[in-house]
Write an enzyme that holds these catalytic residues in place. Structure first.
Site, short mmCIF file in Angstrom:
data_model
loop_
_atom_site.label_atom_id
_atom_site.label_comp_id
_atom_site.label_asym_id
_atom_site.label_seq_id
_atom_site.Cartn_x
_atom_site.Cartn_y
_atom_site.Cartn_z
N LYS A 42 -5.33 -3.56 6.10
CA LYS A 42 -5.67 -4.36 4.60
C LYS A 42 -7.03 -4.64 4.97
O LYS A 42 -8.12 -5.35 3.48
CB LYS A 42 -4.62 -5.33 4.88
CG LYS A 42 -3.29 -4.74 4.01
CD LYS A 42 -2.27 -5.84 4.39
CE LYS A 42 -1.47 -5.66 4.19
NZ LYS A 42 -0.26 -6.13 4.91
N HIS B 54 4.14 1.09 2.31
CA HIS B 54 5.20 0.92 1.63
C HIS B 54 6.09 2.04 0.58
O HIS B 54 7.10 1.79 0.65
CB HIS B 54 4.76 -0.96 1.25
CG HIS B 54 4.30 -1.51 2.73
ND1 HIS B 54 3.32 -2.22 2.19
CD2 HIS B 54 4.89 -2.04 2.75
CE1 HIS B 54 2.43 -2.66 2.90
NE2 HIS B 54 4.05 -2.76 3.39
N CYS C 84 0.59 -11.23 20.24
CA CYS C 84 -0.81 -10.30 19.02
C CYS C 84 0.74 -10.48 18.12
O CYS C 84 1.35 -10.68 17.75
CB CYS C 84 -0.12 -8.84 18.92
SG CYS C 84 -0.64 -8.07 17.68
N HIS D 296 1.06 -1.17 0.11
CA HIS D 296 0.41 -0.47 -0.32
C HIS D 296 1.03 0.93 -0.10
O HIS D 296 2.79 1.56 -0.09
CB HIS D 296 -1.20 -0.40 1.46
CG HIS D 296 -0.20 -0.08 1.99
ND1 HIS D 296 0.81 0.39 3.47
CD2 HIS D 296 -0.15 -1.58 3.39
CE1 HIS D 296 0.81 0.71 4.30
NE2 HIS D 296 0.48 -1.04 4.29
N HIS E 167 -3.36 -3.31 16.19
CA HIS E 167 -4.37 -4.17 15.33
C HIS E 167 -5.47 -3.90 16.34
O HIS E 167 -6.32 -4.38 15.84
CB HIS E 167 -3.41 -5.03 15.38
CG HIS E 167 -2.33 -5.90 14.85
ND1 HIS E 167 -1.01 -5.67 15.42
CD2 HIS E 167 -1.69 -5.19 13.35
CE1 HIS E 167 -0.43 -5.29 14.40
NE2 HIS E 167 -0.86 -5.44 12.92
N CYS F 133 1.26 -8.91 15.33
CA CYS F 133 2.89 -8.30 15.62
C CYS F 133 3.88 -8.90 15.84
O CYS F 133 4.72 -8.66 16.02
CB CYS F 133 2.37 -6.72 17.02
SG CYS F 133 1.76 -5.82 17.06
N CYS G 60 -4.39 -5.03 21.53
CA CYS G 60 -3.05 -4.57 20.76
C CYS G 60 -3.59 -2.97 20.09
O CYS G 60 -4.55 -2.87 19.32
CB CYS G 60 -2.71 -5.32 19.77
SG CYS G 60 -1.31 -4.23 18.88
N LYS H 27 -7.28 5.61 8.83
CA LYS H 27 -6.58 4.24 8.66
C LYS H 27 -5.65 3.34 8.18
O LYS H 27 -7.01 2.49 7.67
CB LYS H 27 -5.99 3.80 10.20
CG LYS H 27 -5.19 3.12 11.56
CD LYS H 27 -4.53 2.21 12.67
CE LYS H 27 -4.09 1.17 12.33
NZ LYS H 27 -3.21 1.36 14.22
ZN LIG Z 1 -0.72 -6.17 17.24
#
Ligand SMILES: [Zn+2]
Length: 502
Positions: A304, A21, A127, A18, A148, A130, A145, A301
């Site tokens: 995906k 990156h 997680c 995306h 996420h 992560c 988390c 934010k």
């Molecule tokens: Zn996470």
């Protein structure tokens, strides 16, 4: 000759690239191109983290093997080279590159030899997004988390641990003194407060069945695979040759300068775990960790799962790679997140590229054709107006070098834009069309208009030179348009197309 080694983080490849990156890759590309232009020897490295457990889960969801899944998705990341006009010298895929596993095994052995690896039973909240354990205090109030927004899974197993606690004092000293420089300062402060709070040893392996057999086996312990972060961080040394090519490794890991370009979500791995692993193995540390912020997309934010992640390939298809590169460099803030919208990209490209730099070059070349039959004149411009243009040209080089040394891409691009503004103001102030009329009607000497056109062409050549790190193809087009003094110029061609909002 200085040797400059710049590396991006390696993204895990369980989805499409995306625009975030693209930001990291373009920033690293500008640093690499700038140093090459300065005459340094440069190595620009990127790649993909193939061994993440997330890749295994995504492959299972599609009913294919992790190897097939990873090969397909990694291709999209490697393909950004053409999409974004990147100049990386090396692209390492940790799952298939023959250089990687021997280097990870050697790093493991080196840390083990120092007594920094030991086995113990462990329970914690993990997680999967992560790929790390969380202590209770690190989670949000409702136990999620923060990255996420998911509730970590409780996992209990026996793993290998790395004796991170042993390196606390040395890491504090390295970061405090900037021998390990963390940019921007707010990120340095964050790392220091994490270090001051005390370091716990971290687990560096996973049970092989939980990893579905995917990953690098722990040397001498086939029930465990190497933790994906330990594995992934090692890419920075395995690609130049640690474990496979001592000369290549020494050349680039013991280079004059090693710079990591990473996103803010993975700073702890890079500024704490990674230098500790290198200290343990007796290896050189990076010099600088530059941390970029996140992009949001249309106020949201980028995630995906939300399906809102703008695809760089699609953006480039609509607006071209130069409009995207320019937006990422000239508009993305050094602190605080920046919102990507196509309208902002279009507005920025039109304002800076088409209407400012492109307009200056195009009107200059057109005047040389109209008034001098296309032959680039020599000479110097008149009066104080010329001094202002000269000042913008003279300060651009040092300003860009200082700004890029501080990772301030906005300030660097502004210095190029400033030449365009000064050049366009110069045209309005000296009014070349009136000088041309005076030559025709009053028989005025051609020296004055020659000087003005020569100054403008010199400004265009400077713009071409300074754009090389940012927009290499446009830099080449502008250089061709502006030619050399005394030579005939090509017919005027717009160097940037005007963008239409979609
Ligand atoms: Zn996470």
């Amino acid at each position: 000759m200085a040797r400059f080694h710049v590396m991006t983080a390696i993204p895990y490849v369980n989805g499409r690239p995306h625009v975030g990156h693209a930001l990291e890759l373009v920033q690293a590309d500008v640093l690499a191109r700038h140093r090459r232009q300065q005459g340094d020897e440069v190595r620009f490295q990127t790649g993909t983290d193939d061994n993440a457990l997330k890749n295994v889960q995504s492959a299972e969801a599609e009913g294919i093997t992790p190897a097939v899944f990873v090969a397909r998705t990694a291709e999209r990341f490697a393909g950004l080279r053409d999409v974004l006009d990147l100049s990386f010298d090396d692209f390492i895929r940790t799952g298939s590159d023959p250089r990687h596993r021997p280097g990870v095994e050697r790093l493991w052995a080196a840390c083990a030899q120092q007594g920094d690896l030991y086995r113990k039973a462990y329970a914690g909240r993990y997680c999967g997004g992560c790929e790390r354990f969380y202590a209770d205090g690190e989670l949000t109030a409702d136990g999620r988390c923060a990255e996420h927004e998911t509730v970590p899974e409780v996992i209990e197993e026996e793993n290998w641990f790395f004796r991170l606690s042993r390196y606390q004092d040395r890491l504090v000293e390295l970061v405090e003194t900037d021998r390990l420089r963390i940019v921007p300062a707010v990120r340095k402060r964050g790392v220091l407060s994490f270090l001051y709070a005390g370091l716990a040893d971290f687990s560096v392996s996973r049970r092989v069945d939980r990893a579905r057999g995917w990953g690098i086996p722990v040397p001498g312990d086939p029930d465990q695979v190497v933790y994906v972060w330990y594995d992934a961080l090692a890419n920075y040394i395995t690609a130049p040759g640690y474990g496979t090519d001592d000369a290549g490794f020494d050349r680039w890991w013991n280079s004059s300068e090693r710079v990591h370009v990473i996103g803010k979500g993975i700073i702890r791995f890079h500024a704490v775990y990674w230098p500790a692993m290198l200290l343990s193995a007796g290896l050189t540390l990076p010099d600088t960790i530059f941390v970029h912020e996140y992009l949001t997309a249309n106020g949201q934010k980028i995630s995906k799962s939300a399906g809102n992640a703008p695809d760089p390939a699609q953006i480039v298809e609509s607006y071209g790679s130069e409009a995207l590169r320019w937006w990422l460099l000239s508009e993305v803030a050094g602190t605080g997140d920046t919102d990507f919208t196509a309208d902002r990209l279009v507005a920025r490209a039109n304002e800076d590229l088409a209407n400012n730099l492109g307009n200056l070059v195009n009107r200059t070349v057109a005047m040389v054709h109209r008034y001098r039959d296309g032959r680039a004149p020599a000479g110097t411009g008149p009066g104080p107006e010329t001094h202002a243009l000269r000042a913008a040209r003279a300060t651009a080089g040092p300003t860009i070098a200082a700004a890029l040394a501080a990772f301030d891409f906005r300030k660097a691009t502004e210095a190029v834009v400033a030449i365009g503004h000064a050049g366009n103001r110069y045209v309005e102030a000296v009014r070349p069309w009136e000088l041309a009329r005076a030559e025709r009607s009053d028989g005025a000497s051609p020296g004055r208009l020659d000087g003005v056109l020569a100054e403008l062409l010199a400004a265009g050549r400077d713009i071409a030179h300074h754009l090389v790190p940012f927009l290499p193809a446009a830099a080449a087009r502008i250089a061709v348009q502006c030619g050399q003094p005394g030579a005939r110029l090509p017919d005027p061609e717009p160097v940037f197309r005007r963008q239409e909002a979609s």
